[in-house]
Design a protein around this motif. Structure first.
Motif, PDB file in Angstrom:
ATOM      1  N   UNK A   3      59.777 -51.965 -35.971  1.00 25.66           N
ATOM      2  CA  UNK A   3      60.814 -52.879 -35.149  1.00 25.66           C
ATOM      3  C   UNK A   3      62.075 -52.923 -36.039  1.00 25.66           C
ATOM      4  N   UNK A   4      63.112 -52.234 -35.545  1.00 28.13           N
ATOM      5  CA  UNK A   4      64.491 -52.343 -36.162  1.00 28.13           C
ATOM      6  C   UNK A   4      65.374 -52.548 -35.125  1.00 28.13           C
ATOM      7  N   UNK A   5      66.557 -53.151 -35.541  1.00 27.27           N
ATOM      8  CA  UNK A   5      67.656 -53.051 -34.551  1.00 27.27           C
ATOM      9  C   UNK A   5      68.036 -51.473 -34.200  1.00 27.27           C
ATOM     10  N   UNK A   6      68.111 -51.391 -32.982  1.00 27.79           N
ATOM     11  CA  UNK A   6      68.735 -50.013 -32.192  1.00 27.79           C
ATOM     12  C   UNK A   6      69.975 -49.471 -32.639  1.00 27.79           C
ATOM     13  N   UNK A   7      70.674 -50.396 -33.099  1.00 26.47           N
ATOM     14  CA  UNK A   7      72.288 -50.256 -33.192  1.00 26.47           C
ATOM     15  C   UNK A   7      72.263 -49.900 -34.708  1.00 26.47           C
ATOM     16  N   UNK A   8      71.181 -49.953 -35.699  1.00 23.70           N
ATOM     17  CA  UNK A   8      71.339 -49.706 -36.926  1.00 23.70           C
ATOM     18  C   UNK A   8      70.457 -48.484 -37.282  1.00 23.70           C
ATOM     19  N   UNK A   9      69.447 -48.298 -36.784  1.00 24.82           N
ATOM     20  CA  UNK A   9      68.432 -47.408 -37.041  1.00 24.82           C
ATOM     21  C   UNK A   9      67.503 -46.971 -35.908  1.00 24.82           C
ATOM     22  N   UNK A  10      67.568 -45.675 -35.731  1.00 24.38           N
ATOM     23  CA  UNK A  10      66.452 -45.094 -34.646  1.00 24.38           C
ATOM     24  C   UNK A  10      65.062 -44.824 -35.317  1.00 24.38           C
ATOM     25  N   UNK A  11      63.905 -45.088 -34.558  1.00 24.56           N
ATOM     26  CA  UNK A  11      62.844 -44.843 -35.185  1.00 24.56           C
ATOM     27  C   UNK A  11      62.028 -43.967 -34.271  1.00 24.56           C
ATOM     28  N   UNK A  12      61.477 -42.892 -34.889  1.00 26.02           N
ATOM     29  CA  UNK A  12      60.600 -41.869 -34.258  1.00 26.02           C
ATOM     30  C   UNK A  12      59.349 -41.843 -34.766  1.00 26.02           C
ATOM     31  N   UNK A  13      58.433 -42.052 -33.740  1.00 21.54           N
ATOM     32  CA  UNK A  13      56.896 -42.236 -33.969  1.00 21.54           C
ATOM     33  C   UNK A  13      56.101 -40.975 -34.035  1.00 21.54           C
ATOM     34  N   UNK A  14      55.605 -40.405 -35.040  1.00 26.32           N
ATOM     35  CA  UNK A  14      55.061 -38.858 -34.893  1.00 26.32           C
ATOM     36  C   UNK A  14      53.758 -38.937 -35.541  1.00 26.32           C
ATOM     37  N   UNK A  15      53.048 -37.935 -35.229  1.00 24.95           N
ATOM     38  CA  UNK A  15      51.626 -37.748 -35.902  1.00 24.95           C
ATOM     39  C   UNK A  15      51.831 -36.397 -37.025  1.00 24.95           C
ATOM     40  N   UNK A  16      51.734 -36.748 -38.213  1.00 20.26           N
ATOM     41  CA  UNK A  16      51.611 -35.694 -39.166  1.00 20.26           C
ATOM     42  C   UNK A  16      50.083 -35.356 -39.660  1.00 20.26           C
ATOM     43  N   UNK A  17      49.850 -34.089 -39.758  1.00 17.82           N
ATOM     44  CA  UNK A  17      48.601 -33.864 -40.350  1.00 17.82           C
ATOM     45  C   UNK A  17      48.648 -34.095 -41.849  1.00 17.82           C
TER      46      UNK A  17
END
Length: 314
Positions: free
Chosen positions: A248-262
């Motif tokens: 959880x981060x302020x969207x106006x400061x940072x975008x968070x992309x959740x991904x699956x990494x092998x």
């Protein structure tokens, strides 16, 4: 356009490096054949106030010329420069001798702030290179729309000594020819200094020393500076964070992309995944976040990009 600019940056910086070897040995009259000053009257204006002047300059153009600029413009003025010593002590001694030929007082990084304030109170001009990254003790600013940190030293010294602030930058106007521009910084704040530097960089991107990542995140609490960021200066290019779990981060400061990494894949394959991921976005990835267990492997694959765990977030 970026590819052309890239080649020009290397050409300009290579040429400026070679010129900086010769320039300190020239007489004042010889140097003045190669430089034009813009808004030079600002020196007289600031000096007439009867108080010190902080000159904020970037690594841009022939920055060795910037070290000689104040003695050239006003030979009777008391001039000083705050700088970082070179790693090679012999080269450092050489640079010190050459810069001191015109009476410039040199203050190495980590010099006592009391020495700097005492110098400024003598109605002196003190040059500070303001484009260095300050990850731990820097003040939060917005620079080219992105959140980062800026040295707190100019604001500290200006408030402590009531010194005037002025920007100075150098750009190329032709082979062996430079323009040194002076600009007024009215507000003694880190953001105002950053705005002055941004304007200078935009005036001639090919002259900028782009060889350090000015926005790179470092340290154990890499995003803690965001808490103090002034909302009056909006972020138009938020940090890009890629994580294996939701943060959880302020969207106006940072975008968070959740991904699956092998994470079972070999390191080189994992690195290829990360490169592809970074290139696919609007901006490069600023930070990767994963469970503590996988940090060592992800660090090897991520190269210079910081890798941290959710526990390290402020």
């Amino acid at each position: 356009e970026i590819e052309d600019l890239l080649h020009e940056v290397f050409e300009r910086n290579g040429g400026n490096l070679l010129a900086s070897i010769r320039l300190p040995l020239l007489s004042d009259d010889e140097i003045l054949k190669h430089v034009t000053f813009e808004n030079a009257e600002l020196i007289e204006k600031k000096h007439a106030l009867g108080k010190g002047t902080l000159i904020i300059a970037p690594h841009m153009g022939n920055w060795e010329l910037l070290a000689q600029a104040l003695p050239l413009l006003k030979p009777e003025a008391l001039a000083g420069a705050f700088y970082r010593k070179l790693n090679n002590p012999l080269m450092d001694q050489l640079i010190e001798r050459r810069r001191a030929r015109r009476g410039t007082h040199l203050f190495a990084k980590h010099s006592s702030s009391h020495k700097l304030t005492a110098f400024l109170r003598k109605n002196a001009g003190l040059g500070i290179l303001g484009d260095q990254r300050m990850p731990k003790r820097g003040d939060p600013v917005v620079f080219f729309g992105r959140p980062t940190t800026f040295s707190p030293l100019p604001e500290l010294l200006a408030r402590r000594t009531d010194s005037a602030l002025m920007g100075m930058h150098c750009r190329s106007s032709g082979p062996g020819q430079w323009i040194v521009s002076l600009t007024e910084i009215k507000d003694a704040s880190a953001q105002s200094c950053a705005d002055s530097l941004e304007k200078a960089w935009r005036s001639s991107p090919a002259d900028v020393f782009w060889f350090q990542d000015r926005w790179r995140l470092t340290g154990q609490k890499p995003l803690s500076f965001l808490e103090k960021l002034d909302p009056a200066h909006p972020v138009t290019k938020p940090l890009r964070i890629v994580s294996t779990s939701m943060i959880s981060l302020p969207k106006n400061l940072a975008t968070v992309e959740v991904i699956d990494l092998d994470m079972d894949a070999p390191t080189d394959e994992l690195a290829a995944q990360l490169h592809q991921l970074s290139d696919a976005g609007k901006y490069p990835v600023d930070l990767y976040c994963c469970a503590q267990t996988f940090i060592p492997k992800l660090k090897k694959a991520a190269g210079r990009i910081l890798v941290t765990s959710p526990e390290d977030f402020s």
